[in-house]
Design a protein around this motif. Structure first.
Motif, mmCIF file in Angstrom:
data_model
loop_
_atom_site.group_PDB
_atom_site.id
_atom_site.type_symbol
_atom_site.label_atom_id
_atom_site.label_comp_id
_atom_site.label_asym_id
_atom_site.label_seq_id
_atom_site.Cartn_x
_atom_site.Cartn_y
_atom_site.Cartn_z
ATOM 1 N N LEU A 305 -15.593 10.569 42.522
ATOM 2 C CA LEU A 305 -16.625 10.333 43.620
ATOM 3 C C LEU A 305 -16.389 9.074 44.206
ATOM 4 N N VAL A 306 -16.139 8.874 45.539
ATOM 5 C CA VAL A 306 -16.005 8.016 46.513
ATOM 6 C C VAL A 306 -16.764 7.836 47.733
ATOM 7 N N ILE A 307 -17.524 6.595 47.895
ATOM 8 C CA ILE A 307 -18.655 6.400 48.844
ATOM 9 C C ILE A 307 -18.173 5.173 49.723
ATOM 10 N N ASN A 308 -18.351 5.354 51.155
ATOM 11 C CA ASN A 308 -18.094 4.335 51.836
ATOM 12 C C ASN A 308 -19.509 3.597 52.233
ATOM 13 N N MET A 309 -19.717 2.403 51.868
ATOM 14 C CA MET A 309 -21.160 1.892 52.128
ATOM 15 C C MET A 309 -21.445 1.569 53.596
ATOM 16 N N LYS A 310 -20.215 0.978 54.210
ATOM 17 C CA LYS A 310 -20.117 0.696 55.601
ATOM 18 C C LYS A 310 -20.596 1.864 56.457
ATOM 19 N N THR A 311 -19.811 3.164 56.052
ATOM 20 C CA THR A 311 -20.223 4.107 57.058
ATOM 21 C C THR A 311 -21.670 4.535 56.891
ATOM 22 N N ALA A 312 -22.262 4.488 55.360
ATOM 23 C CA ALA A 312 -23.371 5.124 55.008
ATOM 24 C C ALA A 312 -24.473 4.234 55.949
ATOM 25 N N LYS A 313 -24.143 2.842 55.898
ATOM 26 C CA LYS A 313 -25.040 1.906 56.861
ATOM 27 C C LYS A 313 -25.162 2.286 58.363
ATOM 28 N N ALA A 314 -23.851 2.664 58.824
ATOM 29 C CA ALA A 314 -23.753 3.052 60.086
ATOM 30 C C ALA A 314 -24.764 4.263 60.313
ATOM 31 N N LEU A 315 -24.733 5.022 59.692
ATOM 32 C CA LEU A 315 -25.211 6.464 59.775
ATOM 33 C C LEU A 315 -26.894 6.309 59.522
ATOM 34 N N GLY A 316 -27.428 5.077 59.067
ATOM 35 C CA GLY A 316 -28.641 4.722 58.812
ATOM 36 C C GLY A 316 -29.380 5.380 57.412
ATOM 37 N N LEU A 317 -27.890 5.667 56.438
ATOM 38 C CA LEU A 317 -28.488 6.118 55.003
ATOM 39 C C LEU A 317 -28.680 5.322 53.984
ATOM 40 N N GLU A 318 -29.764 5.558 53.397
ATOM 41 C CA GLU A 318 -30.031 4.690 52.096
ATOM 42 C C GLU A 318 -29.162 5.654 50.808
ATOM 43 N N VAL A 319 -27.970 4.896 50.369
ATOM 44 C CA VAL A 319 -27.383 5.463 49.302
ATOM 45 C C VAL A 319 -28.363 5.586 47.953
ATOM 46 N N PRO A 320 -28.606 6.588 47.430
ATOM 47 C CA PRO A 320 -29.751 6.459 46.085
ATOM 48 C C PRO A 320 -28.884 5.755 44.966
ATOM 49 N N PRO A 321 -29.589 4.705 44.314
ATOM 50 C CA PRO A 321 -29.064 4.141 43.301
ATOM 51 C C PRO A 321 -28.129 4.722 42.163
ATOM 52 N N MET A 322 -28.859 6.000 41.636
ATOM 53 C CA MET A 322 -28.312 6.856 40.767
ATOM 54 C C MET A 322 -26.970 7.486 41.357
ATOM 55 N N LEU A 323 -26.887 7.662 42.653
ATOM 56 C CA LEU A 323 -25.587 8.199 43.151
ATOM 57 C C LEU A 323 -24.457 7.140 43.103
ATOM 58 N N LEU A 324 -24.869 5.935 43.509
ATOM 59 C CA LEU A 324 -24.078 4.721 43.218
ATOM 60 C C LEU A 324 -23.288 4.459 42.070
ATOM 61 N N ALA A 325 -24.538 4.745 41.108
ATOM 62 C CA ALA A 325 -24.031 4.208 39.604
ATOM 63 C C ALA A 325 -23.073 5.336 39.329
ATOM 64 N N ARG A 326 -22.881 6.601 39.604
ATOM 65 C CA ARG A 326 -21.999 7.586 39.273
ATOM 66 C C ARG A 326 -20.742 7.574 40.077
ATOM 67 N N ALA A 327 -20.674 6.874 41.048
ATOM 68 C CA ALA A 327 -19.441 6.766 41.930
ATOM 69 C C ALA A 327 -18.179 5.874 41.348
ATOM 70 N N ASP A 328 -17.123 6.709 41.331
ATOM 71 C CA ASP A 328 -15.733 6.138 40.504
ATOM 72 C C ASP A 328 -15.433 4.855 41.416
ATOM 73 N N GLU A 329 -15.622 5.026 42.909
ATOM 74 C CA GLU A 329 -15.267 3.809 43.701
ATOM 75 C C GLU A 329 -16.202 3.798 44.991
ATOM 76 N N VAL A 330 -16.652 2.536 45.262
ATOM 77 C CA VAL A 330 -17.285 2.311 46.166
ATOM 78 C C VAL A 330 -16.636 1.319 47.228
ATOM 79 N N ILE A 331 -16.380 1.863 48.470
ATOM 80 C CA ILE A 331 -15.835 1.173 49.420
ATOM 81 C C ILE A 331 -16.815 0.280 50.188
ATOM 82 N N GLU A 332 -16.732 -1.237 50.200
ATOM 83 C CA GLU A 332 -17.669 -1.920 50.910
ATOM 84 C C GLU A 332 -17.454 -2.086 52.438
#
Length: 332
Positions: A305-332
């Motif tokens: 599971l990979v999440i791009n935080m910069k893109t989430a911010k651009a879309l106005g999305l607040e990524v749930p902490p539990m989802l972040l905790a499960r991520a194998d990679e977080v791209i800042e």
């Protein structure tokens, strides 16, 4: 990463590019074995290079070196059906001992060209549904390899989309309708949709112009999000899809991390490159006398599971902490 992979690819393949013009000649004398490779992407695609670097490295670790005891003939389909058909015919005419096929668009033409030359595939969604093998445990014919995922992964994609963008009510499933696994994945997504309070619609595409028109049409409605299912078409046009999603402010779940590394929001899927390392093992076993029909088709055992935080911010999305905790990679 692109430059490093490109250098590795050139170094590993050595003088192979210089020998491609000799493709019509007979096999090398002195016991030289021959491997054909029909790649799904283009020759200058960084991800396509990474996959074949992994394959060649895997062969080297097993004692097979291009130019020494094996000759590898490469063809690049670049997501074009006509190229796949032409190159499949060319490769089989070279009388290889085995052929590596990258993705469903490569497998079909190869099996049309031969039912005797062993074919090892990677990055294939549904080899049984597509008719490449009779069953997964004992393929039975001249093909075997490594599948990407089962249909049920579609439900995971939908769950993740709702988790990261909870207000989504309309979900477009971008798919190449000619790919059997895309149809099955759509069915799985559709079955789960009512329980999550979303309406699901297919977004069928065939080329770059289809993608732009279809995404724009879907984005015209409110509270929409996309799921991009696995296909060579989506991979070849991944930059276009990511750019369209950003332009239309659509949250999108992808099937592979490379989309997210390129600016996409979130992906969930197996390690594609790792499949090509494993494919080298099957090629080795076939070169040593085993039959492809006796080698079981293998499914991935690990998904990331990979999440791009910069893109989430651009879309106005607040990524749930539990989802972040499960991520194998977080791209800042």
């Amino acid at each position: 990463m692109f430059d490093m992979r490109r250098r590795d690819f050139i170094a590993l393949l050595g003088g192979a590019a210089a020998t491609w013009s000799l493709a019509a000649r007979a096999q090398q004398p002195g016991g030289m074995r021959r491997i054909g490779v029909l790649a799904g992407l283009s020759a200058d695609d960084a991800q396509g290079q990474a996959r074949l670097v992994a394959f060649v490295q895997g062969l080297q670790q097993l004692g097979w070196t291009d130019g020494r005891n094996v000759r590898i003939d490469f063809r690049w389909g670049a997501g074009d059906a006509d190229r796949f058909r032409r190159y499949a015919t060319e490769l089989i005419a070279l009388a290889p001992d085995v052929v590596l096929a990258s993705g469903s668009p490569a497998v079909g033409p190869l099996l049309h060209a031969t039912r005797t030359v062993p074919v090892v595939f990677a990055s294939v969604g549904d080899p049984v549904g597509a008719g490449y093998v009779t069953n997964l445990a004992r393929p039975g014919g001249n093909a075997t390899g490594f599948m990407l995922f089962e249909y049920g992964i579609g439900t995971k994609w939908l769950e993740l989309l709702k988790e990261i963008a909870s207000d989504v009510r309309r979900v477009g499933v971008l798919r190449d309708a000619a790919v059997a696994s895309g149809i099955g994945q759509f069915g799985a997504i559709q079955a789960l949709a009512p329980s999550l309070g979303v309406d699901v619609v297919p977004v069928n595409v065939g080329d770059a112009s289809d993608i732009e028109q279809a995404v724009a049409a879907f984005a015209g409605g409110p509270k929409g999000g996309l799921i991009v299912t696995g296909s060579a078409l989506a991979f070849v046009h991944r930059d276009q899809i990511v750019t369209l999603a950003a332009g239309h402010k659509l949250p999108v779940v992808y099937f592979e991390r490379y989309f997210v590394a390129g600016g996409g929001l979130l992906s969930y899927g197996p390690d594609f490159v790792d499949q090509y390392r494993h494919a080298a093992g099957y090629v080795d076993r076939i070169l040593k006398g085993e039959k492809p029909g006796d080698l079981p088709v293998q499914a991935p055992t690990k998904y990331e599971l990979v999440i791009n935080m910069k893109t989430a911010k651009a879309l106005g999305l607040e990524v749930p902490p539990m989802l972040l905790a499960r991520a194998d990679e977080v791209i800042e």
